[in-house]
Design an enzyme around this catalytic site. Structure first.
Site, PDB file in Angstrom:
ATOM      1  N   GLU A   1     -11.643  -1.035   1.655  1.00  0.00           N
ATOM      2  CA  GLU A   1     -10.327  -0.668   2.171  1.00  0.00           C
ATOM      3  C   GLU A   1      -9.827   0.642   1.561  1.00  0.00           C
ATOM      4  O   GLU A   1     -10.161   1.013   0.450  1.00  0.00           O
ATOM      5  CB  GLU A   1      -9.324  -1.774   1.849  1.00  0.00           C
ATOM      6  CG  GLU A   1      -9.736  -3.135   2.400  1.00  0.00           C
ATOM      7  CD  GLU A   1      -8.590  -4.126   2.356  1.00  0.00           C
ATOM      8  OE1 GLU A   1      -7.849  -4.185   3.352  1.00  0.00           O
ATOM      9  OE2 GLU A   1      -8.425  -4.825   1.343  1.00  0.00           O
TER      10      GLU A   1
ATOM     11  N   ASP B   1       0.834  -1.221   0.000  1.00  0.00           N
ATOM     12  CA  ASP B   1       0.000   0.000   0.000  1.00  0.00           C
ATOM     13  C   ASP B   1       0.862   1.262   0.000  1.00  0.00           C
ATOM     14  O   ASP B   1       1.676   1.470   0.913  1.00  0.00           O
ATOM     15  CB  ASP B   1      -0.879   0.048   1.258  1.00  0.00           C
ATOM     16  CG  ASP B   1      -1.871  -1.080   1.328  1.00  0.00           C
ATOM     17  OD1 ASP B   1      -1.787  -2.009   0.526  1.00  0.00           O
ATOM     18  OD2 ASP B   1      -2.735  -1.033   2.223  1.00  0.00           O
TER      19      ASP B   1
HETATM   20  C1  FRU Z   1      -4.898  -3.185   1.942  1.00  0.00           C
HETATM   21  C2  FRU Z   1      -4.701  -3.397   3.431  1.00  0.00           C
HETATM   22  C3  FRU Z   1      -5.017  -2.146   4.200  1.00  0.00           C
HETATM   23  C4  FRU Z   1      -4.185  -2.293   5.431  1.00  0.00           C
HETATM   24  C5  FRU Z   1      -2.960  -2.999   4.909  1.00  0.00           C
HETATM   25  C6  FRU Z   1      -2.327  -3.954   5.881  1.00  0.00           C
HETATM   26  O1  FRU Z   1      -3.933  -3.777   1.153  1.00  0.00           O
HETATM   27  O2  FRU Z   1      -5.478  -4.475   3.889  1.00  0.00           O
HETATM   28  O3  FRU Z   1      -6.383  -1.999   4.472  1.00  0.00           O
HETATM   29  O4  FRU Z   1      -3.912  -1.056   6.013  1.00  0.00           O
HETATM   30  O5  FRU Z   1      -3.341  -3.698   3.753  1.00  0.00           O
HETATM   31  O6  FRU Z   1      -1.222  -4.565   5.321  1.00  0.00           O
END
Ligand code: FRU
Length: 458
Positions: free
Chosen positions: A340, A85
């Site tokens: 997300e 991310d």
């Molecule tokens: C999306 C996610 C986010 C979270 C992160 C954790 O890829 O699930 O929502 O902050 O990855 O690794």
């Protein structure tokens, strides 16, 4: 025509009586024109829904399906850590800022010795800089070693530059001291820390660190708590803060990923076709999940556990470090567990709301059509009746040959979208994808039109 039903009773009469921020078109409106959709005061108790009917029509088309990558990119951001991310340092208007000749991106990172799916449990925020927005130099961890962030790991967020002060919003995941078998291993709290930015020929650095302050926690009334979520098969969400100034009222708000409160949501009559267990729990395994996979949890109707939403909080008197929870703006009750990394762009007087979701987080009967993708919604204001873009919400999808090719798309003003590359031919990538450009037609239809050579941040 879309019928909209409020999640809870509306406080409109109070809103209108007080004349506070009430938008003129509060009467129920239903139209395929986003400008004619109903709008509500930001603080009203009204949450729009992404319905099962909307999601059931998801389809891959030439306009939303990304090309299959059959070769690992030769240039990756760094071979020191996995990268997933990612978000740019922006101003409050969601525009990338250039600080003394540098663009800065922040990424979740983990040791490359770990199997990529294990990355979540040790995530730390790292950063990279670029002079041209195309070639990136990894600079290491953001937070200094002597700082003790309030959690076991750092999950996604957003970073805002105001003057030479940087505000880091992120998710503190896991409570200090909790072990993998403790429920508290999965807690999520929204945190801010600030620092002063400086730059020299080696890149960008941060100093004068503030304390890391928890700015929001799930309250159980508007947002599901970890305890309330325990019966469900997939980890709850109270994460991914994204801070912005709303151009419609000039106030600062925060979007985040949440779940509807309580243990389950009401999905209406049991639908036999929704009885397609076992539940696919994805990478977030918990003790409860193990039970679910063993088939011991009731599996019909499973949809009642799928209650993802997009949360909203407002800054208290313009503060960048104090926020107050407001009701969610969009929920996916009975449709999807995880909306997300919600974020927004604003154009033509409309709000484009973006979120990412996985195939496995759609409620079971919808997993046949749902895909790992970028989903979007358009409405006349931040709290409004949103139309799912393209009718169903899907905006960008991986090619059907590899549903997990990329993830965590982040839409920037102007239709530029970046993401991380998950795998190519089954080999983990852990770097950024080439940026793509998409266009929006008639306010409600999107089409991806161009792929850049690499991870370009405009
Ligand atoms: C999306 C996610 C986010 C979270 C992160 C954790 O890829 O699930 O929502 O902050 O990855 O690794």
């Amino acid at each position: 025509m879309k019928k909209k039903r409020p999640l809870r009773s509306l406080s409109l009469s109070i809103a209108v009586a007080l004349g506070l921020g009430a938008v003129s078109s509060v009467q129920a409106a239903s139209s395929d024109n986003p400008r004619k959709q109903a709008s509500y005061p930001v603080w009203a108790d009204y949450t729009d829904s992404w319905t099962r009917q909307d999601a059931a029509t998801i389809a891959l088309t030439d306009d939303n399906t990304l090309p299959l990558l059959d070769e690992m990119p030769t240039e990756i951001i760094t071979d020191e850590v996995w990268i997933w991310d990612t978000w740019p340092m922006t101003n409050l208007n969601a525009r990338t800022v250039n600080y003394k000749g540098y663009k800065v991106i922040f990424s979740l990172t983990a040791d490359r010795d770990l199997a990529f799916p294990q990355r979540h449990w040790t995530a730390e925020i790292g950063y990279s800089v670029s002079r041209d927005g195309e070639s990136w130099e990894y600079q290491g961890d953001v937070f200094p070693e002597d700082v003790d962030p309030p959690g076991l790991r750092e999950w996604a967020g957003s970073t805002i530059l105001i003057g030479d002060k940087v505000y880091f919003y992120y998710t503190a995941s896991g409570s200090d001291g909790a072990g993998p078998n403790d429920p508290e291993y999965f807690t999520q709290k929204l945190v801010v820390a600030s620092a002063t930015i400086s730059a020299d020929s080696n890149g960008v650095s941060f100093s004068d660190w503030s304390e890391h302050k928890i700015i929001a926690e799930a309250d159980g009334e508007m947002y599901q708590t970890l305890e309330q979520s325990a019966a469900g098969p997939i980890i709850y969400g109270f994460r991914d803060p994204w801070v912005f100034e709303n151009p419609q009222d000039g106030q600062v708000y925060m979007l985040f990923e949440g779940n509807s409160p309580g243990e389950t949501v009401e999905c209406g009559a049991v639908d036999d076709s929704d009885n397609t267990g076992p539940i696919n729990t994805g990478p977030y395994r918990t003790a409860d999940v193990a039970t679910a996979a063993d088939g011991e949890l009731p599996v019909s109707p499973q949809a009642k556990y799928y209650n993802g939403n997009i949360g909203l909080a407002s800054s208290v008197q313009g503060s960048m470090t104090e926020f107050e929870l407001l009701p969610p703006i969009l929920h996916a009750n009975c449709t999807n567990q995880q909306l997300e990394r919600p974020h927004a762009t604003f154009s033509g007087g409309l709000v484009y709301l973006w979120t990412i979701s996985h195939k496995f987080t759609f409620a079971p009967a919808l997993q046949d059509v749902g895909v790992d993708g970028l989903y979007g919604f358009v409405g006349p204001s931040i709290r409004s009746d949103y139309l799912p873009l393209n009718g169903h919400g899907l905006v960008l999808a991986n090619p059907p040959e590899n549903n997990t090719q990329a993830y965590s798309w982040y839409a920037m003003p102007g239709g530029f979208v970046e993401a991380f590359l998950d795998n190519v031919n089954g080999e983990f990538a852990g770097t950024l994808t080439p940026t793509v450009k998409m266009v929006t037609k008639k306010h409600t239809e999107t089409s991806f039109v161009h792929t850049f050579d690499g991870p370009f941040i405009p």
